[in-house]
Structures are given as C-alpha cells and as structure tokens.
Design a protein around this motif. Structure first.
Motif, PDB file in Angstrom:
ATOM      1  N   GLN A  28       0.835  -1.205   0.000  1.00 34.92           N
ATOM      2  CA  GLN A  28       0.000   0.000   0.000  1.00 34.92           C
ATOM      3  C   GLN A  28       0.865   1.249   0.000  1.00 34.92           C
ATOM      4  O   GLN A  28       0.497   2.254  -0.593  1.00 34.92           O
ATOM      5  CB  GLN A  28      -1.033  -0.010   1.133  1.00 34.92           C
ATOM      6  CG  GLN A  28      -0.538   0.223   2.537  1.00 34.92           C
ATOM      7  CD  GLN A  28      -0.277   1.675   2.909  1.00 34.92           C
ATOM      8  OE1 GLN A  28      -0.784   2.597   2.290  1.00 34.92           O
ATOM      9  NE2 GLN A  28       0.551   1.871   3.911  1.00 34.92           N
ATOM     10  N   ASN A  76     -14.650  -8.366   0.640  1.00 30.20           N
ATOM     11  CA  ASN A  76     -14.796  -7.240   1.560  1.00 30.20           C
ATOM     12  C   ASN A  76     -15.435  -6.068   0.812  1.00 30.20           C
ATOM     13  O   ASN A  76     -14.763  -5.124   0.415  1.00 30.20           O
ATOM     14  CB  ASN A  76     -13.437  -6.866   2.148  1.00 30.20           C
ATOM     15  CG  ASN A  76     -13.546  -5.875   3.279  1.00 30.20           C
ATOM     16  OD1 ASN A  76     -14.602  -5.343   3.566  1.00 30.20           O
ATOM     17  ND2 ASN A  76     -12.419  -5.629   3.933  1.00 30.20           N
ATOM     18  N   LEU A  79     -14.783  -2.183   0.918  1.00 30.34           N
ATOM     19  CA  LEU A  79     -13.660  -1.503   0.258  1.00 30.34           C
ATOM     20  C   LEU A  79     -14.103  -0.763  -0.995  1.00 30.34           C
ATOM     21  O   LEU A  79     -13.472   0.214  -1.389  1.00 30.34           O
ATOM     22  CB  LEU A  79     -12.554  -2.498  -0.097  1.00 30.34           C
ATOM     23  CG  LEU A  79     -11.830  -3.151   1.078  1.00 30.34           C
ATOM     24  CD1 LEU A  79     -10.731  -4.067   0.559  1.00 30.34           C
ATOM     25  CD2 LEU A  79     -11.273  -2.124   2.037  1.00 30.34           C
ATOM     26  N   GLU A  82     -15.228   2.484   0.480  1.00 33.17           N
ATOM     27  CA  GLU A  82     -14.158   3.189   1.187  1.00 33.17           C
ATOM     28  C   GLU A  82     -12.795   2.589   0.847  1.00 33.17           C
ATOM     29  O   GLU A  82     -12.150   1.983   1.697  1.00 33.17           O
ATOM     30  CB  GLU A  82     -14.393   3.121   2.696  1.00 33.17           C
ATOM     31  CG  GLU A  82     -15.633   3.839   3.176  1.00 33.17           C
ATOM     32  CD  GLU A  82     -15.741   3.824   4.686  1.00 33.17           C
ATOM     33  OE1 GLU A  82     -14.914   4.495   5.335  1.00 33.17           O
ATOM     34  OE2 GLU A  82     -16.614   3.110   5.196  1.00 33.17           O
ATOM     35  N   LYS A  85      -9.484   2.721   3.034  1.00 34.62           N
ATOM     36  CA  LYS A  85      -9.213   1.816   4.156  1.00 34.62           C
ATOM     37  C   LYS A  85      -7.978   0.965   3.887  1.00 34.62           C
ATOM     38  O   LYS A  85      -7.302   0.538   4.814  1.00 34.62           O
ATOM     39  CB  LYS A  85     -10.416   0.910   4.428  1.00 34.62           C
ATOM     40  CG  LYS A  85     -11.532   1.585   5.169  1.00 34.62           C
ATOM     41  CD  LYS A  85     -12.607   0.571   5.531  1.00 34.62           C
ATOM     42  CE  LYS A  85     -13.654   1.197   6.425  1.00 34.62           C
ATOM     43  NZ  LYS A  85     -14.684   0.241   6.823  1.00 34.62           N
ATOM     44  N   GLU A  88      -5.216   2.709   5.329  1.00 34.93           N
ATOM     45  CA  GLU A  88      -5.315   2.860   6.779  1.00 34.93           C
ATOM     46  C   GLU A  88      -5.042   1.562   7.540  1.00 34.93           C
ATOM     47  O   GLU A  88      -4.437   1.593   8.609  1.00 34.93           O
ATOM     48  CB  GLU A  88      -6.714   3.369   7.145  1.00 34.93           C
ATOM     49  CG  GLU A  88      -7.008   4.752   6.591  1.00 34.93           C
ATOM     50  CD  GLU A  88      -8.502   5.085   6.584  1.00 34.93           C
ATOM     51  OE1 GLU A  88      -9.297   4.336   7.199  1.00 34.93           O
ATOM     52  OE2 GLU A  88      -8.862   6.079   5.940  1.00 34.93           O
ATOM     53  N   ASP A  89      -5.485   0.437   7.019  1.00 42.40           N
ATOM     54  CA  ASP A  89      -5.377  -0.826   7.756  1.00 42.40           C
ATOM     55  C   ASP A  89      -5.162  -1.994   6.789  1.00 42.40           C
ATOM     56  O   ASP A  89      -5.975  -2.915   6.735  1.00 42.40           O
ATOM     57  CB  ASP A  89      -6.652  -1.029   8.586  1.00 42.40           C
ATOM     58  CG  ASP A  89      -6.534  -2.159   9.599  1.00 42.40           C
ATOM     59  OD1 ASP A  89      -5.405  -2.603   9.889  1.00 42.40           O
ATOM     60  OD2 ASP A  89      -7.591  -2.610  10.096  1.00 42.40           O
ATOM     61  N   GLY A  93      -8.353  -4.784   8.839  1.00 38.26           N
ATOM     62  CA  GLY A  93      -9.722  -4.630   8.379  1.00 38.26           C
ATOM     63  C   GLY A  93      -9.886  -4.437   6.889  1.00 38.26           C
ATOM     64  O   GLY A  93     -10.975  -4.604   6.355  1.00 38.26           O
ATOM     65  N   ALA A  94      -8.802  -4.097   6.185  1.00 35.80           N
ATOM     66  CA  ALA A  94      -8.891  -3.867   4.735  1.00 35.80           C
ATOM     67  C   ALA A  94      -8.490  -5.107   3.935  1.00 35.80           C
ATOM     68  O   ALA A  94      -7.893  -5.010   2.873  1.00 35.80           O
ATOM     69  CB  ALA A  94      -8.045  -2.666   4.339  1.00 35.80           C
TER      70      ALA A  94
END
Length: 123
Positions: A28, A76, A79, A82, A85, A88-89, A93-94
């Motif tokens: 990422q 998921n 995603l 959002e 994400k 961010e994670d 969670g992503a």
C-alpha cells in the motif's frame, strides 16, 4: 491463525480451511492513495498466481494475486465504498477476499513474517 506472505506482497491469514487475503503495508505504501478496489464475485475459483482483485491508486493500478488455489467465499465489499481503508489498515480490516483453501500444500511456498521482512529489505 497463521499468516503467510507472497513475493507479490499479499498476506494470507489461515484459520482452518479459510484463508483471508490482503495486501501488505509495503504494497500500500508503494501504491500511494488507493482510490478504487475491484473484487471478485463470491464463488469464483482462483488458482495460485491468478488475478484475484484489482486495486487502483492515484499512481497506478495493480493486481492482487491469489497466493494459493481456492474458492472465494467472501469479498470485503466495504472496500468498494471506502477504498482508502486499504491505506489505513492494509493488514487488518482492509482484507480483500476470503478463500476456501484448495491446496494447503501451496502455503509451504510462502514466507513467514520474518522471511517477508528480510525480502522487503532487499528491494
């Protein structure tokens, strides 16, 4: 739960016969700000090395490859709404997909966390 890593910068967390797949923090960071995620349909069968998802950032588009064979049991979908994400994670969670493991022997071809960190240091 055991986590493995691929040279393509995917992580895979195994819990019984289900594996959760996402991209690593390194991936990422290389992508930059994620603006779009395309996920496969539930029920899709993927082979190791096949494109399992697509992630697009302000810099580039990149494929997320299946680290092992399996059938997609969950995507998921949050995603899509959002995609940021992922920044961010990425290793929590992503996550992108969950797979019913098709060939557990392929896990032996992947790296543990220490081996992955050493690999990233060579890049």
């Amino acid at each position: 739960m055991t986590t493995y890593y691929s040279k393509d910068h995917e992580w895979i967390a195994v819990d019984g016969d289900i594996a959760t797949v996402g991209i690593t923090n390194y991936a990422q960071e290389q992508l930059g700000d994620v603006v779009y995620v395309e996920l496969p349909e539930v029920g899709k069968t993927v082979a190791q090395g096949d494109e399992a998802a697509v992630v697009e950032s302000v810099k580039a588009a990149s494929e997320v490859y299946a680290p092992i064979d399996g059938e997609v049991t969950e995507a998921n979908d949050g995603l899509a709404d959002e995609p940021a994400k992922v920044n961010e994670d990425p290793e929590g969670g992503a996550w992108f997909i969950k797979l019913k493991i098709g060939n557990s022997g392929q896990l032996n071809e992947l790296m543990d966390e220490a081996a992955y960190k050493a690999y990233v240091e060579t890049l």
